[in-house]
Design a protein around this motif. Structure first.
Motif, short mmCIF file in Angstrom:
data_model
loop_
_atom_site.label_atom_id
_atom_site.label_comp_id
_atom_site.label_asym_id
_atom_site.label_seq_id
_atom_site.Cartn_x
_atom_site.Cartn_y
_atom_site.Cartn_z
N GLY A 28 22.15 -9.94 91.64
CA GLY A 28 23.54 -10.48 91.52
C GLY A 28 24.34 -9.64 90.64
O GLY A 28 25.57 -10.01 90.66
N ALA A 29 23.92 -8.89 89.69
CA ALA A 29 24.71 -8.13 88.89
C ALA A 29 25.96 -7.21 89.66
O ALA A 29 25.18 -6.61 90.79
CB ALA A 29 23.79 -7.17 88.10
N VAL A 30 26.96 -7.00 88.91
CA VAL A 30 27.92 -6.25 89.26
C VAL A 30 27.94 -4.77 88.69
O VAL A 30 27.44 -4.77 87.49
CB VAL A 30 29.36 -6.60 89.26
N TRP A 31 27.75 -3.67 89.39
CA TRP A 31 28.04 -2.40 88.78
C TRP A 31 29.40 -1.93 88.18
O TRP A 31 30.25 -1.59 88.98
CB TRP A 31 27.17 -1.44 89.80
N ILE A 32 29.22 -1.88 87.02
CA ILE A 32 30.60 -1.10 86.37
C ILE A 32 30.19 -0.38 85.05
O ILE A 32 29.68 -0.83 84.46
CB ILE A 32 31.65 -2.29 85.84
N PRO A 33 30.20 1.01 85.50
CA PRO A 33 29.57 1.82 84.60
C PRO A 33 30.51 2.06 83.30
O PRO A 33 31.58 1.44 83.15
CB PRO A 33 29.91 3.37 85.16
N ARG A 34 29.89 2.29 81.94
CA ARG A 34 30.18 2.07 80.85
C ARG A 34 31.77 2.56 80.73
O ARG A 34 32.74 2.05 80.08
CB ARG A 34 29.44 2.71 79.55
N GLY A 35 31.84 3.70 81.24
CA GLY A 35 33.08 4.67 81.10
C GLY A 35 34.43 3.94 81.80
O GLY A 35 35.65 3.90 81.51
N TRP A 36 34.00 2.86 82.79
CA TRP A 36 34.88 2.31 83.27
C TRP A 36 35.15 0.97 83.04
O TRP A 36 36.12 0.02 83.54
CB TRP A 36 34.64 2.15 84.85
#
Length: 520
Positions: free
Chosen positions: A411-419
């Motif tokens: 269920g996690a969403v992927w948002i890279p640290r840089g964004w």
């Protein structure tokens, strides 16, 4: 920006996009440090806080976020490339591509200008079929060798060649064939052996393991490298004579242990890169304090990942002079102006009564200690119990797409640290909505936590121990890309084994040398 890059000024040009983006288009001689890595890498890459830093992106807001992070780290002279890479191209300037492009470009330059002899894979196989025996040397790292190498090859990494090649050859008069994964390291390895005036015929194997696969042959996988041969005293003396000749011809300064101590004492005000070019085992057994380990061949292969400030002083050390002198010669030829070798290396340092450090230094990301004291942590068991409740938190995975694909919390969403600050609003409105940040170990999440708090998110927590802690607690990670909404472009995909990628990579690498052909 163009004027700065063409000057002899002291600066660091930092591209804060993801490595996959940088691989596809980049300004030549910029250093890629994705925002996720700023706290971990910048203190080594740009050790002096007053250094002029130019940060660039795609004019998408990441440079501004990175500049803020750098200010928090204590850097005082930060600029951003106005308009990003788009403005660069609109001004008529070219963009390059590829990983470690400066070193790859240099390798092709050496091939063209020094006429390094090469053998095609077809010729090699034909001569083998006729019964000819070769001494086949794989100059890559032991890890690369074990993953896949040519049948019959022996692993002698580039940085070890001059010290150990005579022991490998012995009394044989066979042709020595040097190869790597593609082109650069075989070119450099062949050329340095040619300069030693060995009696054997020496050639590089064109296009290495990738060319081997493209020619329809199979690689050998999983083979452990043989231990590196210990050279005799006579052969060490021969290699040392050659190394001192190199430093004399290329005007490389030798430092005594006392002079090194003086340089280190000035390190707060002068950019100083201290690099140990020996093997990993030697470094672990004992190294000079503050020296970073990069084996010799990789130091040359990855200059843009080691020395972000080209005018910085670079000091190389080994156990004597041979390995450091060989690497110094190449780096000097790459137009790094301030290159030194520690004469006598680690042994000379010890001889003056100085101590060595053992093991591997733990590099603590800048700001992590302070972050640990302020962030709110959530245990794996607490998160697991809350995921099925009506007020389940939004779980945000900050790692690369590759890491996310290999394992993430369901269920996690992927948002890279840089964004993160730029994209979080797509998943959660500012306010008290519960958010849990995750990453591999928890450290990236701790460093990112304050950014969301500053935006007005008041109910943000960090998964204690990250995904490693989650797995250690007995909970399962989901795999796959189902939760990634777009095709990711953040990681570099290695071309080995993919016909189209291998052909593209080798064509790109070879094309780098054409401008040197026109120079005559």
């Amino acid at each position: 920006m163009k004027s700065l890059l063409d000057s002899d000024s002291t600066y660091a040009a930092i591209d804060v996009r993801e490595r996959g983006e940088f691989n596809k288009r980049q300004i030549f001689r910029t250093t890629c440090v994705p925002r996720r890595d700023l706290e971990s890498l910048m203190s080594r890459l740009v050790p002096v806080k007053s250094t002029a830093i130019v940060v660039c992106d795609e004019d998408d807001g990441r440079a501004s976020l990175a500049a803020h992070t750098l200010e928090q780290m204590g850097y005082t002279d930060i600029s951003m490339l106005q308009g990003g890479l788009g403005a660069w191209t609109q001004a008529g300037y070219e963009l390059g591509e590829g990983t470690n492009a400066p070193s790859k470009d240099f390798g092709e330059k050496i091939l063209v200008q020094k006429h390094v002899p090469e053998m095609t894979i077809q010729e090699y196989q034909h001569r083998v079929s006729l019964g000819e025996e070769f001494i086949l040397i794989d100059t890559r790292t032991p890890e690369e060798f074990e993953r896949a190498t040519l049948p019959g090859s022996r692993n002698i990494p580039n940085g070890e060649l001059v010290l150990r090649i005579a022991e490998v050859i012995g009394d044989s008069d066979s042709t020595v064939v040097v190869h790597c994964g593609g082109r650069t390291r075989s070119i450099i390895g062949t050329q340095i052996l040619l300069e030693m005036n060995l009696p054997n015929t020496l050639v590089g194997l064109q296009n290495g393991t990738m060319g081997w696969l493209l020619a329809g042959y199979e690689l050998e996988t999983g083979r452990q490298p043989q231990p590196l041969p210990l050279p005799s005293s006579d052969r060490v003396a021969f290699a040392e004579t050659f190394a001192r000749k190199l430093t004399e011809e290329h005007r490389i300064t030798h430092l005594s242990a006392a002079e090194l101590r003086d340089l280190v004492d000035k390190g707060e005000h002068e950019t100083l890169y201290l690099v140990d070019v020996r093997t990993a085992e030697e470094y672990e057994q004992g190294h000079i304090p503050n020296f970073t380990w990069f084996p010799g061949g990789q130091t040359l292969q990855r200059t843009d990942e080691i020395m972000a400030v080209r005018t910085g002083k670079i000091v190389l050390a080994c156990d004597g002079i041979v390995r450091s002198a060989v690497v110094a010669r190449w780096i000097k030829e790459m137009d790094f102006p301030n290159i030194y070798v520690l004469d006598g290396g680690v042994r000379a340092w010890e001889a003056t009564g100085q101590t060595l450090e053992q093991g591997w230094p733990r590099m603590v990301p800048r700001g992590l200690i302070e972050a640990r004291e302020t962030v709110s942590l959530m245990s794996s068991s607490t998160l697991e119990s809350r995921l099925e409740t009506p007020d389940a938190p939004l779980v945000v995975d900050l790692e690369t797409s590759s890491d996310f694909t290999q394992g993430h919390i369901s269920g996690a969403v992927w948002i890279p640290r840089g964004w993160l600050e730029l994209r979080i609003k797509d998943s959660a409105s500012i306010g008290d909505a519960p958010i849990v940040l995750t990453c591999r170990t928890g450290e990236v999440s701790m460093l990112a936590w304050a950014g969301l708090r500053d935006m007005g998110y008041t109910n943000v927590e960090v998964l204690e121990g990250g995904k490693l802690g989650w797995s250690a607690a007995g909970f399962v990670l989901e795999t796959g890309t189902r939760s990634i909404p777009v095709e990711p472009n953040d990681v570099v995909i290695h071309p080995l084994g993919d016909k189209g990628r291998m052909e593209y990579y080798l064509t790109w690498e070879e094309a780098l040398g054409r401008k040197y052909e026109s120079d005559g």
